[in-house]
Design an enzyme around this catalytic site. Structure first.
Site, mmCIF file in Angstrom:
data_model
loop_
_atom_site.group_PDB
_atom_site.id
_atom_site.type_symbol
_atom_site.label_atom_id
_atom_site.label_comp_id
_atom_site.label_asym_id
_atom_site.label_seq_id
_atom_site.Cartn_x
_atom_site.Cartn_y
_atom_site.Cartn_z
ATOM 1 N N ARG A 126 32.797 38.722 80.457
ATOM 2 C CA ARG A 126 31.435 38.436 80.004
ATOM 3 C C ARG A 126 31.057 37.023 80.426
ATOM 4 O O ARG A 126 31.687 36.054 80.018
ATOM 5 C CB ARG A 126 31.296 38.606 78.486
ATOM 6 C CG ARG A 126 29.859 38.337 78.017
ATOM 7 C CD ARG A 126 29.530 38.906 76.647
ATOM 8 N NE ARG A 126 30.247 38.276 75.561
ATOM 9 C CZ ARG A 126 29.970 38.482 74.265
ATOM 10 N NH1 ARG A 126 28.998 39.323 73.924
ATOM 11 N NH2 ARG A 126 30.679 37.888 73.327
ATOM 12 N N LEU A 170 24.206 42.029 65.465
ATOM 13 C CA LEU A 170 24.013 40.683 64.923
ATOM 14 C C LEU A 170 23.049 39.858 65.767
ATOM 15 O O LEU A 170 22.084 39.295 65.258
ATOM 16 C CB LEU A 170 25.374 39.991 64.777
ATOM 17 C CG LEU A 170 26.247 40.637 63.697
ATOM 18 C CD1 LEU A 170 27.701 40.262 63.881
ATOM 19 C CD2 LEU A 170 25.771 40.234 62.306
ATOM 20 N N ASP A 223 31.454 34.837 65.275
ATOM 21 C CA ASP A 223 31.200 34.178 66.552
ATOM 22 C C ASP A 223 29.755 33.702 66.540
ATOM 23 O O ASP A 223 29.119 33.666 65.495
ATOM 24 C CB ASP A 223 31.532 35.083 67.746
ATOM 25 C CG ASP A 223 30.563 36.250 67.911
ATOM 26 O OD1 ASP A 223 29.614 36.367 67.109
ATOM 27 O OD2 ASP A 223 30.753 37.033 68.848
#
Length: 731
Positions: free
Chosen positions: A339, A465, A637
């Site tokens: 990523r 999220l 995170d």
């Protein structure tokens, strides 16, 4: 002062320049000078486009803010709202129907449904564990978690507890009966295993049994008469029964079974984004070096366990005898994605002196595409360094691109990848893209986003999220939002999750690309995960995120219970949502909260923010198990930080709380967070000298300045404050 080397218009931090030249380039057949010339040209050519895309984000947000402010007294009219978003170019016309054409994609992505791990690339031990989590012990996963209750004498304890062990064995036998059943018998009654005429024969007390579906027998190790393991397959995933009557567990087992191994983390995302704290050249090189070790196959880490130190390395492939003879080889490691960061942030690992740039830091997403792409070439080759430890067997590089807003940003990513392929001498289309559907403008225009990457896309994935953080920020001016815990039950969330699956299936994803769903964050609550996370494969998702190798093994059981491709067949052609449902803003209908409810919500969010930010700023840890206000460990995170900070910023904006309330809560919660971290010798307490703690001030910034942050992102404040701490530590 950073030591730099000039490369055309660029000045590159020496630590990065030397790493690329001395470690990343050797073995790729790419000339050093031509590579840096290519980097210079890509950065110089694409920077203006990147800047324009960010300006579009800001312009659209400003228009939405203004529209909400002007209608602040009236209730929201869905039709007027939809027409307004269309008029400003936020909501775009959907393209005609199409089918994706991505080619050269590994089976792990196209035809295998199973768990997906996400791990921070800056931590070599975590990265190795994740890459090796393709196979995991079901016995260990059950014994070590709350899936098996500790009641009735089944406590974990220090040594082996046979009562608990027997419960584990019974659970695993039931799993085998459900997933790879015997004809008219149960694995509970098995007394042995052998192979006859290419078929599995399971001995029972007085007779024997075969598999109900003989095609589920995939292979074995050892001899046919006395196998050491039996390999079975169900829904494209493998199960290995390990047999060793001499082992501690096998000696107590009627059939000598010592463990059941499940194919677990089919794919893993090595993360340079939300789970890491990388703010300068040193941090970036640490991540790039670990990514290089994974691709070359030589990453290793010394690990100490029970006073013994050993070196952890990447697992090799697994070899079996096929049912009728011959050799069967299965991958020993998870297929790796990487990523990259999104389009927003810059990083001064490289600065540009191109016309108008005047020494400006370069966009980090452009850097990541260039350097993670270069490094991934090693994972496409079998060399002396890595033997057969290649990553993709089809010659592809898999890059997850997060936080894109709409199809123009996806198209820019594809142009960037195409330009990088030219620099690296790779065939066009080598660099595949995973599209995170985690921003509102992407959700609303998902079909157009997929079309923009129709020949590169290998997954779409929902991220609840971040998506909620953007939902709050986009409608910051619309009014106060509902409480964080209530967000999961809103109409727009269900519409968002369903629309992602429906849109992917309509674009031909089934059998060609992943449709993914989000993370289970409660790392210790595995019994709840086993009960609840099955909803994701039942919803048609071929993968879903897990926080650990153990969670991957437990979640793998769900893909044996659910045939995801059969579910997708049932859902094909359905449209279960409308644009208006997706546009339903999660506003509080009335401010009926009692003062203690408001205080509870603020304290809960402040504690979460502080618990994550203090380790990010002080220790450079971007992914943490953070105990919440009730001491439940949650995997945090930047996505969890975004939603918490944006909710409080929204309440502050609309007078539900004051800045004094926020500060008072932070001061109440800081001692609790300090106490929760008391066992960490590296930890620096925030209380009582709050204004001397850069971490505390960063948490305060995220709330008080949250409404002004671009799309509600936390990175600008985190990066600035982390660099401030590094400068203070180095002074």
């Amino acid at each position: 002062m950073t030591d730099r080397v000039s490369a055309g218009n660029l000045r590159v931090a020496r630590v990065l320049y030397d790493f690329v030249n001395n470690e990343a380039l050797p073995g790729t057949d790419i000339d050093q000078d031509s590579f840096w010339a290519g980097v210079d040209k890509v950065v110089t050519d694409l920077t203006p486009q990147n800047q324009d895309l960010l300006k579009t984000r800001d312009d659209l947000q400003a228009q939405i803010d203004k529209w909400h402010r002007h209608r602040v007294i009236e209730p929201l009219d869905p039709q007027a709202y939809r027409e307004f978003l269309t008029e400003i170019g936020y909501l775009l016309p959907a393209p005609e129907d199409f089918t994706i054409t991505t080619s050269g994609v590994d089976d792990e992505i196209t035809t295998t449904a199973g768990p997906q791990l996400v791990v921070p690339i800056l931590n070599a031990r975590f990265a190795l564990n994740a890459a090796n989590a393709r196979w995991g012990s079901l016995y260990d996963a059950l014994y070590g978690t709350d899936v098996i209750s500790e009641s009735d004498g089944a406590e974990k304890g220090r040594g082996y507890n046979k009562v608990r062990g027997d419960k584990v064995i019974a659970y695993a036998r039931q799993f085998l009966d459900d997933s790879v059943p015997l004809a008219g018998a149960s694995y509970t009654d098995a007394t042995g295993f052998k192979v006859e005429d290419g078929q599995l024969v399971v001995s029972l007390a007085d007779t024997s049994a075969a598999l109900a579906d003989p095609g589920q027998f995939a292979g074995y190790t050892g001899t046919a008469e006395n196998p050491k393991s039996i390999l079975l397959a169900n829904h494209g995933l493998h199960i290995e029964i390990l047999i060793d009557p001499e082992s501690q567990i096998g000696a107590t087992d009627g059939a000598g079974v010592k463990d059941v191994i499940l194919e677990s983390a089919i794919t893993t995302i090595m993360d340079f984004e939300d789970s890491v704290a990388a703010v300068d050249a040193d941090d970036k090189v640490l991540g790039y070096r670990n990514w290089l070790g994974l691709n070359r196959g030589d990453l290793s880490e010394d690990v100490t366990k029970d006073d013994k130190t050993f070196t952890r390395v990447l697992n090799t492939d697994r070899t079996y005898t096929a049912p009728h003879g011959g050799e069967l080889t299965l991958p020993g490691r998870s297929l790796l994605f990487v990523r990259n960061v999104g389009h927003l942030m810059t990083n001064d690992a490289i600065v540009s002196d191109a016309e108008g740039a005047e020494g400006a830091p370069v966009f980090e997403g452009i850097m990541d595409a260039l350097f993670t792409g270069l490094i991934a070439i090693h994972g496409l080759r079998s060399t002396d360094a890595n033997g057969l430890l290649t990553n993709s067997r089809t010659g592809s590089i898999y890059i997850v691109k997060p936080k894109m807003h709409g199809p123009a940003e996806v198209a820019f990513t594809c142009e960037l990848f195409s330009r990088v392929e030219d620099v690296l001498g790779l065939p066009q289309g080598t660099m595949k893209v995973g599209i995170m559907d985690e921003e509102r403008r992407t959700t609303l225009n998902l079909k157009a986003c997929i079309k923009a990457a129709a020949d590169r896309v290998v997954f779409i994935n929902t991220g609840f999220l971040d998506r909620t953080g953007d939902e709050i920020h986009t409608s910051m001016e619309a009014g106060p939002m509902i409480r964080k815990g209530a967000m999961k039950n809103t109409a727009w969330i269900k519409a968002y999750e369903d629309a992602n699956v429906d849109t992917g299936l309509a674009a031909g994803f089934s059998g060609k690309a992943q449709i993914g769903k989000g993370m289970w964050a409660m790392t210790e609550l595995m019994a709840d995960m086993v009960e609840q996370k099955i909803a994701q494969p039942k919803a048609g998702a071929t993968t879903a995120w897990v926080p650990s190798p153990t969670a991957a093994t437990l979640h793998a059981m769900h893909y044996h219970k659910v045939d995801v491709f059969a579910v997708q067949k049932e859902l094909q052609g359905k449209t279960r949502t409308s644009v208006d449902e997706l546009l339903t803003i999660p506003l509080a209908k009335e401010l009926a909260w009692a003062p203690e409810e408001i205080r509870e919500e603020v304290d809960n969010n402040c504690q979460s923010i502080l618990g994550y930010v203090v380790r990010w700023i002080d220790q450079g840890v971007g992914c943490s198990k953070v105990p919440d206000i009730h001491n439940v460990a949650l995997m945090e995170d930047r996505a969890t930080l975004r939603i918490s900070s944006q909710l409080l910023a929204n309440w502050l904006r609309h007078g539900v709380i004051t800045s004094e309330d926020a500060r008072a809560s932070l001061e109440r919660m800081a001692p609790l967070v300090d106490k929760q971290n008391a066992g960490d010798p590296e930890y620096h307490a925030m209380a009582p000298n709050f204004d001397d703690s850069i971490a505390f001030l960063a948490a305060q910034d995220l709330i008080l300045s949250g409404a002004q942050q671009p799309n509600g992102y936390t990175e600008p404040i985190l990066h600035r404050r982390r660099r401030e701490l590094k400068a203070r530590a180095g002074a």
